[in-house]
Structures are given as structure tokens and as C-alpha cells.
Design an enzyme around this catalytic site. Structure first.
Site, PDB file in Angstrom:
ATOM      1  N   ARG A   1       0.807  -1.224   0.000  1.00 25.90           N
ATOM      2  CA  ARG A   1       0.000   0.000   0.000  1.00 25.90           C
ATOM      3  C   ARG A   1       0.842   1.277   0.000  1.00 25.90           C
ATOM      4  O   ARG A   1       0.323   2.362  -0.199  1.00 25.90           O
ATOM      5  CB  ARG A   1      -0.974  -0.024   1.190  1.00 25.90           C
ATOM      6  CG  ARG A   1      -2.152  -0.946   0.938  1.00 25.90           C
ATOM      7  CD  ARG A   1      -3.019  -1.079   2.160  1.00 25.90           C
ATOM      8  NE  ARG A   1      -2.369  -1.901   3.190  1.00 25.90           N
ATOM      9  CZ  ARG A   1      -2.718  -1.915   4.470  1.00 25.90           C
ATOM     10  NH1 ARG A   1      -3.687  -1.137   4.897  1.00 25.90           N
ATOM     11  NH2 ARG A   1      -2.103  -2.698   5.324  1.00 25.90           N
TER      12      ARG A   1
ATOM     13  N   GLY B   1       4.418 -14.153   5.973  1.00 27.38           N
ATOM     14  CA  GLY B   1       3.925 -13.731   7.283  1.00 27.38           C
ATOM     15  C   GLY B   1       5.041 -13.500   8.290  1.00 27.38           C
ATOM     16  O   GLY B   1       6.188 -13.894   8.079  1.00 27.38           O
TER      17      GLY B   1
ATOM     18  N   GLU C   1      -5.662 -11.075  15.334  1.00 28.15           N
ATOM     19  CA  GLU C   1      -5.503 -10.051  14.296  1.00 28.15           C
ATOM     20  C   GLU C   1      -6.859  -9.433  13.943  1.00 28.15           C
ATOM     21  O   GLU C   1      -7.896 -10.092  14.027  1.00 28.15           O
ATOM     22  CB  GLU C   1      -4.864 -10.672  13.044  1.00 28.15           C
ATOM     23  CG  GLU C   1      -3.420 -11.073  13.245  1.00 28.15           C
ATOM     24  CD  GLU C   1      -2.552  -9.939  13.745  1.00 28.15           C
ATOM     25  OE1 GLU C   1      -2.410  -8.930  13.032  1.00 28.15           O
ATOM     26  OE2 GLU C   1      -2.032 -10.036  14.874  1.00 28.15           O
TER      27      GLU C   1
HETATM   28  C1  UD1 Z   1       1.698  -6.981  12.903  1.00 28.13           C
HETATM   29  C2  UD1 Z   1       1.098  -7.924  13.973  1.00 28.13           C
HETATM   30  C3  UD1 Z   1       0.010  -7.147  14.739  1.00 28.13           C
HETATM   31  C4  UD1 Z   1       0.609  -5.895  15.358  1.00 28.13           C
HETATM   32  C5  UD1 Z   1       1.305  -5.037  14.274  1.00 28.13           C
HETATM   33  C6  UD1 Z   1       2.074  -3.922  14.949  1.00 28.13           C
HETATM   34  C7  UD1 Z   1       1.225 -10.181  13.058  1.00 28.13           C
HETATM   35  C8  UD1 Z   1       0.499 -11.300  12.423  1.00 28.13           C
HETATM   36  N1  UD1 Z   1       0.536  -9.091  13.346  1.00 28.13           N
HETATM   37  O1  UD1 Z   1       0.640  -6.684  12.022  1.00 28.13           O
HETATM   38  O2  UD1 Z   1      -0.539  -7.962  15.761  1.00 28.13           O
HETATM   39  O3  UD1 Z   1      -0.421  -5.137  16.003  1.00 28.13           O
HETATM   40  O4  UD1 Z   1       2.254  -5.831  13.523  1.00 28.13           O
HETATM   41  O5  UD1 Z   1       2.663  -3.095  13.981  1.00 28.13           O
HETATM   42  O6  UD1 Z   1       2.397 -10.310  13.320  1.00 28.13           O
HETATM   43  N2  UD1 Z   1       7.211  -8.823   7.602  1.00 28.13           N
HETATM   44  C9  UD1 Z   1       8.183  -9.656   7.097  1.00 28.13           C
HETATM   45  N3  UD1 Z   1       7.809 -10.747   6.374  1.00 28.13           N
HETATM   46  C10 UD1 Z   1       6.502 -11.061   6.153  1.00 28.13           C
HETATM   47  C11 UD1 Z   1       5.516 -10.191   6.674  1.00 28.13           C
HETATM   48  C12 UD1 Z   1       5.901  -9.094   7.409  1.00 28.13           C
HETATM   49  O7  UD1 Z   1       9.370  -9.430   7.268  1.00 28.13           O
HETATM   50  O8  UD1 Z   1       6.242 -12.073   5.514  1.00 28.13           O
HETATM   51  C13 UD1 Z   1       7.628  -7.621   8.360  1.00 28.13           C
HETATM   52  C14 UD1 Z   1       7.174  -6.359   7.711  1.00 28.13           C
HETATM   53  O9  UD1 Z   1       8.181  -5.829   6.847  1.00 28.13           O
HETATM   54  C15 UD1 Z   1       6.947  -5.431   8.900  1.00 28.13           C
HETATM   55  C16 UD1 Z   1       6.600  -6.366  10.031  1.00 28.13           C
HETATM   56  O10 UD1 Z   1       7.014  -7.648   9.619  1.00 28.13           O
HETATM   57  O11 UD1 Z   1       8.106  -4.697   9.221  1.00 28.13           O
HETATM   58  C17 UD1 Z   1       5.105  -6.374  10.322  1.00 28.13           C
HETATM   59  O12 UD1 Z   1       4.410  -6.831   9.185  1.00 28.13           O
HETATM   60  P1  UD1 Z   1       3.008  -6.241   8.756  1.00 28.13           P
HETATM   61  O13 UD1 Z   1       2.549  -6.990   7.588  1.00 28.13           O
HETATM   62  O14 UD1 Z   1       3.053  -4.771   8.661  1.00 28.13           O
HETATM   63  O15 UD1 Z   1       2.128  -6.675  10.027  1.00 28.13           O
HETATM   64  P2  UD1 Z   1       0.838  -5.954  10.576  1.00 28.13           P
HETATM   65  O16 UD1 Z   1      -0.309  -6.329   9.747  1.00 28.13           O
HETATM   66  O17 UD1 Z   1       1.099  -4.523  10.788  1.00 28.13           O
END
Ligand code: UD1
Ligand code: CA
Length: 470
Positions: A15, A77, A154
Site C-alpha cells: 500500500r 507472514g 488479528e
Molecule cells: C503486525 C502484527 C500485529 C501488530 C502489528 C504492529 C502479526 C500477524 N501481526 O501486524 O498484531 O499489532 O504488527 O505493527 O504479526 N514482515 C516480514 N515478512 C513477512 C511479513 C511481514 O518481514 O512475511 C515484516 C514487515 O516488513 C513489517 C513487520 O514484519 O516490518 C510487520 O508486518 P506487517 O505486515 O506490517 O504486520 P501488521 O499487519 O502490521
């Protein structure tokens, strides 16, 4: 035993609609990932592993080898991201592990430290750093069972009742490393987003009779993350006012805050005035009693006390005390402006030293030069420092006087107390105390202009008569 830190930075942030990994998006001119690594290092945790994924090479390039990294080939994830750090975690399985999101920049070193103290004193297997948000939409909700936590749910998987919960997951956790490693193997993508959620580790640990707790922060900004450009702008607004607030408390005066952006590391002395449109970034230090702005960009520059900068851009430079610069001046890298110097309108200075009380008042370029003290530059002086292939230095002694529109063709030395005549193109060294004139002599042709005028008048009269005849 030293604690492990895993920072999740693999996500694209679809996004954001950016070519860069989301964690390189900037808050107050500083990439979000660096806010997070700084907080860890300031808390004393330096055994850091960063999980890279989307546009990994861009992230590597930015990090420049400062941290260990692992690659998450597909972004499946947050749980899957931590799995990629398994080898890193196995190196020290008896310690505790801090997991953080690289897209939540306001986690601070004090919270990291005190949540570890809490984690240890409670003997938790996992401690989640949480905060209460008036608007919790988008964040994982903390499901409590008294003082302990039973799960994180979530947004997309939550029931209506769970959506009412205001306490949210910051994405920052302390795990017993062995408990984390055991549970990662049990994660599955059976949820609304089809992802391996790190947050599922909580209920899986609790199911095995292990202990999960929450360290609730008083400061709700620590949880704030950015998932899109709107969110990023909000983070910038929040951080901007927080940093300005800190400087206000230290006695800095802001005439207004419009367009004022100050990076978090910047230091400013008391009684300095900051005016509109001032951007201070990088390792910039401003002394006290200064008057900065309007409209300045000051980057990696140290500025002394009682200095005035008005419409100035300065990069990688040093500016002394009681200096007056502007308006419309650019100070380029590796320049040093010494105490009491004056740099006036439309002046550019590059890789040069300007001595004490020297005045460069108008329309001048000084590049690759060493200028002494008390030198006076007339209007429009140019150091000719580049012959198209090589650059050379210009040296100007103390108390020299450089006439208006002088070109100084380097390499060249103007001695102490020496003068150059206005309009000269100086190609040789000028000894101390001498005057150099290097320009054509005046040639007078008496009456020349009158003769020309007479011819033009006669021609004009003739043309007029011809027209009348027709
Ligand atoms: C996540 C949490 C949520 C929390 C929020 C706080 C989970 C499932 N949820 O949600 O409970 O309130 O963060 O900000 O963990 N990332 C990776 N690889 C992936 C996916 C994500 O490295 O496959 C990294 C992203 O770059 C980011 C972080 O993990 O820096 C969080 O990922 P994002 O997808 O933003 O999670 P949220 O939906 O915000
Ligand atoms: Ca996020």
C-alpha cells in the site's frame, strides 16, 4: 549470554506503492528501520539479525553490512519471517530474544529495557509490549486472562467482541529463545490472511502451559506503525511535534512550526530561534543563541553559538560562532566557516576554509580554497578551480582585498594584505602587500560616439522623407 534481536523487515508494504522495502520509508528524514536499530543499540542490544525480503538488495545497500541479515524469499507472514532467523537464534538458545517490526519506528530503548526486566521478573516465556489506543483498528488485539495473556487476535480474524479491545500488540516481544524456537515449528497459515502469524505463538505457548504476559506502555505512540502513505504522514506529524516539544523543553524558541522538520538526533542549544521552513537533518548540532531560518536545510553540519543563518543550505560543513550567512547561500561539503565571518547573498562555498571575520558579501563562488582572516571579497568574485580535467586550490592570505569581479585562476596564491584590482583575471601568484592588475588598459577615442550618432540621425531623416514622398 547475550540477547538476540530479530527485526522483521521483509515486507513490501504494497500500500506504500514504493519500489523500496517499506522499512526504508522515512520518518523525519530517517528510515524507519534505523529508528528501530538505534533503539536496540541504545538499549545495549547489538546482536541484531534483520530479516530482509522484498527488494532485499536495496535494504542491504542501505544497511552497508552493519548488521547480520537473513533472506525471506517469499513473504508468508511475520512468523515465517522469524523462522528464517532460526540458525541465528540457535547460536544462543539459552538467552532471550527480542523480536521487533521494522515498520514501527517509535519503540524506544527505555521500553525495550524495562520490558526485559519485567519479562525476567515474571519468568515469562513471552512478553508482549502493548499499549491502549483510542482507535485500535488494524492492530492485533490482546486477549487477556487476568494478568496473563491468552492470545493475540488479528483485526481480520477477530470477533465483534474482540474488536472492542483497545489494548493492542506493538509488534515488539521478548521470548525465551528456546520457547520461541519450539513454537515456530507449530505455526500454520490457517487464518483470514493465509499467513504464518508470529502472534499465534502466544496461544500455542499458553496451550503448552507456558506463561505469556503483557508489558503495557504508558506511551501509545510506541505501537504506531505505517502501512500506507497516510499512515506514514501521520507518523511524521506525530514525530515532528514530539521532537519540537523536546527542544521547547530545552529552551529553544520556535516562532512557528510551519515546515519545520528536525531529525531526532539533531541537537540545538537554548535560546536559539528556529523560524519557519527549517529542515535540520543528520548529525547536525546547533549552538545556543543562534537565529536559524526562515527556509534553511542544514545537514550534517555543526554550527557554533550566536550564528545567524537566513535562507541557507549547508551540507557536511562546520560553521563557527557569531557567523552571519544569507540570504540564499549554499555551503557545500568539507567547508569550514570560522568565527565572525560574513557570507552574504548568492554565495556558494565548496571544500574551502573561510578565515575569521572574513567577508564574502555578494554573488561569489569560492571552491577548493583556503582563505585567511579579515579578507574582503568584492562583489562577483570567482575562484576558477577546475580546468575541465583537474581541480586546483586557491590560497588567500590574511587581510587581503579581492576586488569586484576578480577571477582567481587556480592554482594561485594571493599574499597577505595583497590587493587585486576589480575586473582582473589573476593567473599568477601575488606577493604579500602587492596590488595585482590583470586587465586591459582604458583606450579613449575622442568624439567617436558623436560621429556615430550623427550618422544614425542622418539615416533616419532620409527614411522619413522617402516615406512622405510615397
Ligand atoms: C503486525 C502484527 C500485529 C501488530 C502489528 C504492529 C502479526 C500477524 N501481526 O501486524 O498484531 O499489532 O504488527 O505493527 O504479526 N514482515 C516480514 N515478512 C513477512 C511479513 C511481514 O518481514 O512475511 C515484516 C514487515 O516488513 C513489517 C513487520 O514484519 O516490518 C510487520 O508486518 P506487517 O505486515 O506490517 O504486520 P501488521 O499487519 O502490521
Ligand atoms: Ca505493520
Amino acid at each position: 549470554m547475550s540477547e538476540n534481536v530479530v527485526i522483521l523487515a521483509g515486507g513490501q508494504g504494497k500500500r506504500m506503492k514504493s519500489e523500496l522495502p517499506k522499512v526504508l520509508c522515512k520518518v523525519l528524514e530517517k528510515p524507519m528501520i534505523t529508528w528501530v536499530t538505534d533503539a536496540c543499540e541504545n538499549a545495549g542490544f547489538e546482536n541484531i539479525c534483520i530479516v530482509k525480503g522484498y527488494a532485499a538488495e536495496k535494504l542491504e545497500e542501505y544497511l552497508g553490512g552493519r548488521f547480520e541479515t537473513v533472506l525471506q524469499k517469499e513473504q508468508l507472514g511475520t512468523g515465517h519471517a522469524v523462522m528464517q532467523a532460526e540458525e541465528f537464534l540457535k547460536k544462543d538458545p539459552d538467552s532471550d530474544t527480542l523480536v521487533l517490526c521494522g515498520d514501527a519506528p517509535f519503540i524506544d530503548s527505555a521500553t525495550i529495557r524495562s520490558s526485559l526486566d519485567f519479562h525476567r521478573s515474571e519468568e515469562n516465556d513471552v512478553t508482549i509490549v502493548t499499549a491502549e489506543l483510542a482507535d485500535p483498528v488494524g492492530y492485533g488485539r490482546i486477549i487477556r486472562n487476568g494478568n496473563e495473556v491468552s492470545a493475540i487476535v488479528e483485526q481480520k480474524d477477530a470477533t465483534d467482541e474482540q474488536l472492542e479491545v483497545k489494548e493492542v500488540n506493538s509488534g515488539c516481544y521478548w521470548f525465551k529463545t528456546s520457547s520461541l524456537l519450539e513454537t515456530l515449528d507449530k505455526l500454520s497459515p490457517q487464518n483470514a490472511q493465509g499467513e504464518y502469524y508470529l502472534t499465534d505463538c502466544i496461544y500455542l505457548l499458553v496451550e503448552q502451559g507456558k506463561k505469556a504476559g503483557a508489558y503495557k506502555s504508558e506511551n501509545p505512540s510506541i505501537v504506531l506503525g505505517a502501512n500506507d502513505r497516510r499512515g506514514l504522514l501521520k507518523l511524521n506529524d506525530t514525530a515532528r511535534m514530539e521532537v519540537i516539544g523536546k527542544h521547547l523543553d530545552r529552551g529553544v524558541e520556535f516562532t512557528c512550526t510551519d515546515g519545520v522538520i528536525i531529525s531526532p538526533e539533531v541537537e540545538i542549544g537554548s535560546s536559539t530561534i528556529i523560524r519557519q521552513g527549517v529542515i535540520l537533518r543528520g548529525e547536525t548540532v546547533i549552538g545556543s543563541g543562534c537565529d536559524i531560518g526562515p527556509n534553511c536545510i542544514i545537514e550534517n553540519t555543526s554550527v557554533g553559538n550566536n550564528t545567524i543563518l537566513n535562507n541557507v543550505q549547508s551540507y557536511d560543513a562546520e560553521i563557527g560562532n557569531n557567523v552571519k550567512i544569507g540570504p540564499f547561500v549554499q555551503i557545500r561539503p568539507d567547508s569550514r566557516i570560522n568565527d565572525g565571518a560574513k557570507i552574504g547573498d548568492f554565495v556558494e562555498i565548496k571544500n574551502s576554509t573561510i578565515g575569521e571575520k572574513t567577508s564574502v558579501a555578494h554573488l561569489t563562488y569560492i571552491g577548493d580554497s583556503d582563505v585567511g582572516a579579515n579578507v574582503n571579497f568584492g562583489c562577483g568574485v570567482v575562484t576558477v578551480n577546475y580546468d575541465g580535467e583537474n581541480k586546483f586550490r586557491t590560497e588567500i592570505g590574511d587581510n587581503a582585498f579581492i576586488g569586484c569581479n576578480t577571477n582567481l585562476v587556480s592554482p594561485v596564491r594571493i599574499g597577505n594584505e595583497a590587493y587585486t584590482a576589480a575586473g582582473s583575471t589573476i593567473t599568477g601568484n601575488v606577493p604579500d602587500g602587492a596590488l595585482a592588475i590583470e586587465r586591459g588598459k582604458t583606450v579613449i577615442k575622442d568624439g567617436y560616439a558623436y560621429k556615430k550618432l550623427k550618422k544614425r540621425t542622418e539615416k533616419f531623416e532620409k527614411e522619413k522623407q522617402n516615406k512622405n514622398i510615397k
